[in-house]
Structure formats: C-alpha cells, structure tokens
Design an enzyme around this catalytic site. Structure first.
Site, PDB file in Angstrom:
ATOM      1  N   LEU A  47     -25.094 -15.756 -67.616  1.00  0.00           N
ATOM      2  CA  LEU A  47     -24.391 -16.754 -68.403  1.00  0.00           C
ATOM      3  C   LEU A  47     -23.515 -17.582 -67.472  1.00  0.00           C
ATOM      4  O   LEU A  47     -23.277 -17.210 -66.322  1.00  0.00           O
ATOM      5  CB  LEU A  47     -23.532 -16.073 -69.471  1.00  0.00           C
ATOM      6  CG  LEU A  47     -24.289 -15.226 -70.502  1.00  0.00           C
ATOM      7  CD1 LEU A  47     -23.297 -14.550 -71.446  1.00  0.00           C
ATOM      8  CD2 LEU A  47     -25.270 -16.080 -71.292  1.00  0.00           C
ATOM      9  N   SER A  48     -23.006 -18.697 -67.981  1.00  0.00           N
ATOM     10  CA  SER A  48     -22.139 -19.508 -67.121  1.00  0.00           C
ATOM     11  C   SER A  48     -20.900 -18.723 -66.713  1.00  0.00           C
ATOM     12  O   SER A  48     -20.402 -18.890 -65.594  1.00  0.00           O
ATOM     13  CB  SER A  48     -21.754 -20.822 -67.811  1.00  0.00           C
ATOM     14  OG  SER A  48     -21.179 -20.587 -69.073  1.00  0.00           O
ATOM     15  N   GLU A  49     -20.390 -17.835 -67.582  1.00  0.00           N
ATOM     16  CA  GLU A  49     -19.284 -16.959 -67.207  1.00  0.00           C
ATOM     17  C   GLU A  49     -19.378 -15.599 -67.900  1.00  0.00           C
ATOM     18  O   GLU A  49     -19.839 -15.496 -69.043  1.00  0.00           O
ATOM     19  CB  GLU A  49     -17.916 -17.576 -67.546  1.00  0.00           C
ATOM     20  CG  GLU A  49     -17.443 -18.650 -66.594  1.00  0.00           C
ATOM     21  CD  GLU A  49     -17.770 -20.040 -67.065  1.00  0.00           C
ATOM     22  OE1 GLU A  49     -17.526 -21.003 -66.304  1.00  0.00           O
ATOM     23  OE2 GLU A  49     -18.286 -20.183 -68.193  1.00  0.00           O
ATOM     24  N   THR A  50     -18.923 -14.598 -67.176  1.00  0.00           N
ATOM     25  CA  THR A  50     -18.720 -13.243 -67.693  1.00  0.00           C
ATOM     26  C   THR A  50     -17.285 -12.869 -67.337  1.00  0.00           C
ATOM     27  O   THR A  50     -16.843 -13.113 -66.206  1.00  0.00           O
ATOM     28  CB  THR A  50     -19.695 -12.252 -67.050  1.00  0.00           C
ATOM     29  OG1 THR A  50     -21.033 -12.629 -67.399  1.00  0.00           O
ATOM     30  CG2 THR A  50     -19.441 -10.828 -67.510  1.00  0.00           C
ATOM     31  N   HIS A  79     -13.880 -22.192 -71.826  1.00  0.00           N
ATOM     32  CA  HIS A  79     -14.544 -21.470 -72.919  1.00  0.00           C
ATOM     33  C   HIS A  79     -14.439 -19.960 -72.739  1.00  0.00           C
ATOM     34  O   HIS A  79     -14.307 -19.226 -73.729  1.00  0.00           O
ATOM     35  CB  HIS A  79     -15.986 -21.980 -73.109  1.00  0.00           C
ATOM     36  CG  HIS A  79     -17.067 -21.142 -72.538  1.00  0.00           C
ATOM     37  ND1 HIS A  79     -17.508 -21.261 -71.238  1.00  0.00           N
ATOM     38  CD2 HIS A  79     -17.814 -20.139 -73.090  1.00  0.00           C
ATOM     39  CE1 HIS A  79     -18.475 -20.386 -71.017  1.00  0.00           C
ATOM     40  NE2 HIS A  79     -18.684 -19.694 -72.118  1.00  0.00           N
TER      41      HIS A  79
END
Length: 282
Positions: A47-50, A79
């Site tokens: 994902l774009s961030e974890t 986000h």
C-alpha cells in the site's frame, strides 16, 4: 524475538463509498518491532503507507506513529494520520484530551479532531520548505508531464515532511488528461492541481505522484492537500473552505475537505472507515 499476533486493521480514507478511498494498513501494537520488520511488512502490504502505533515519547501525545511506504519511512503523511486515528479510536482507546487525538510523529505533534458528521480532520503541520520551484526542477516536471511551461499557472514547494512540490494548471480537465512519464523524475514527490468548473461537486482536482517512495500515483493524499491548502488559502487562490476530488484516474473517488480557520490553521478532513479487522503475525 519470536513473532506474535498483533491487532491489525485496514482503513479506507477519504471516500464515503466502500473501497473507493485510499487504504492504509495499521498495526495497532508496534511495540518492540525494529525498523527492518516494519519496512518488510510495508513492502509486503504494497500500500502507499503502512503504519505502526507505538508508545509516545512526548508529553501530551496519545501515541507515536511510525509511517512506512514500500520504500522507506516518512516523517508525516495525511491519510495514514486519519486512518490510524480511526483505527485507534475504533479499537476502544480514549484520548487524553476530550474531543481530540494528539499524534506524535517525525513532524512533531499533529492534532486530529472528530467532525459532527463522523469524519476526522487533522491540523496541517508547518512547512519545512516553501517558495517557488527553481526553473531547472520545474522544467523536469513539465517534461515528465508532457506539457509546455506556459500551461503552469503557479508552482511551489509545499513540503511538510515527504518532500512535496506542486504545480497548478488552469483546469481539472488538464490535470486528468496528464499521462506522466515518471522515469524522467524518479526522485520526485510532486502534485498537480486544477480547478473544476463553477457549480461542480468539487472545487479542484488533485493528482499526486511519489516515485521516490515507490508509489506511482497516490489515490488520495492528505499531506499534499494540507500543504497546498496552506498555500492556496494564504494567497487567496482558493476560498477558506473548498473540496478536492482525487483518485479519478486510478479508479477511486476520494473527497478531501480543506478548511482554513481565522487564525490560519488549515484542517484536512474526510471520511474514514475500518474495512478489515484481525491480527497480523510479526
């Protein structure tokens, strides 16, 4: 250290309809995890961030948040801030201060507050870099976007940690038509914004590209909208409250609300919903 089960959720951020926003993976107990294991999971979720919730180190913070892209750690991201706050509250945690959550991260303390409509909003952190882009870098960006320099109405460093720069085009239609060649700007963190016609459901269309972090196009970017909101509202290029659409070109339908208070504080808000709940073994 042996692996153990840890509370894990995925939160959909900035969309009112399921699975049309930007997902963030949240490990609600990141205690005793080292950087390598955090990065390994972030690369695996893709994902774009974890994010990883750990104990705060600063007085007054409810928790400390570690934010990882597939390629590295960020000091701040929007986000993931909202999604992690939603996950933390959904898990039954109670803030130290009624009506607000205080997140510690690499950018300092960030306040998150609930809205009456069930949304969450974060206060935009201060910029670490502002001002106009130099012409050499701007030339690289417009070449990657495949447009002429004359199409750019304005441009700015809007870096609140990740390294963002932004260019403004005249219309949302122009923004949506871009077919960027990110191989020309492999280290860029760049966004582009343009206005929708009067009477539209949204005031602006935003797209953000983060090849430096291994994220070609982010479906919805809170940090970019925060810093761009500071720029546009301070210069009078946007009203004190406006709505942004993002993610259209990647099959999403995100809505980001940007609001500037009388004191200049910019708030970025949107819907958040836990979509996956369980455990992860790390």
């Amino acid at each position: 250290m042996s692996a153990r089960n840890r509370p894990f959720v995925q939160v959909d951020v900035f969309a009112t309809s399921p699975y049309l926003g930007n997902p963030v993976a949240v490990v609600l107990d990141g205690a005793d995890l080292d950087d390598e294991r955090m990065q390994r999971l972030a690369r695996w979720t893709n994902l774009s961030e974890t994010t990883f919730v750990v104990a705060p180190t600063v007085a007054g913070a409810d928790y400390r948040l570690r934010i990882f892209t597939p390629d590295g750690e960020l000091p701040f991201a929007g986000h993931p801030t909202l999604g992690s706050a939603r996950a933390w509250l959904d898990g039954g945690a109670v803030p130290r201060h009624p009506g607000r959550v205080v997140q510690e991260c690499g950018a300092g303390l960030v306040t998150v507050r609930p809205g009456e409509d069930g949304t969450l909003a974060f206060a935009a952190p201060p910029l670490v870099r502002g001002g106009a882009l130099d012409e050499a870098y701007l030339s690289e960006i417009v070449a990657a976007f495949g447009i002429g320099r004359d199409r750019v109405l304005a441009h700015q460093w809007v870096d609140n940690g990740p390294g963002w720069a932004v260019v403004r085009l005249a219309t949302a239609e122009e923004v949506l038509a871009l077919e960027p060649d990110l191989s020309l700007v492999p280290d860029a963190m760049v966004g582009v914004i343009g206005a929708h016609p009067d009477g539209s459901a949204h005031d602006f269309e935003m797209r953000t590209f983060a090849p430096r972090c291994g994220v070609p196009e982010d479906p919805a970017c809170g940090s970019m909208n925060a810093s761009v909101g500071q720029w546009l509202t301070a210069t009078g290029a946007a009203p004190a409250a406006y709505r942004v659409s993002q993610g259209t070109r990647v099959g999403r339908a995100a809505t980001i609300q940007v609001t500037a208070d009388a004191d200049g504080t910019v708030w970025v808000s949107g819907a958040t919903a836990v979509r996956i709940r369980g455990t992860v073994t790390i």
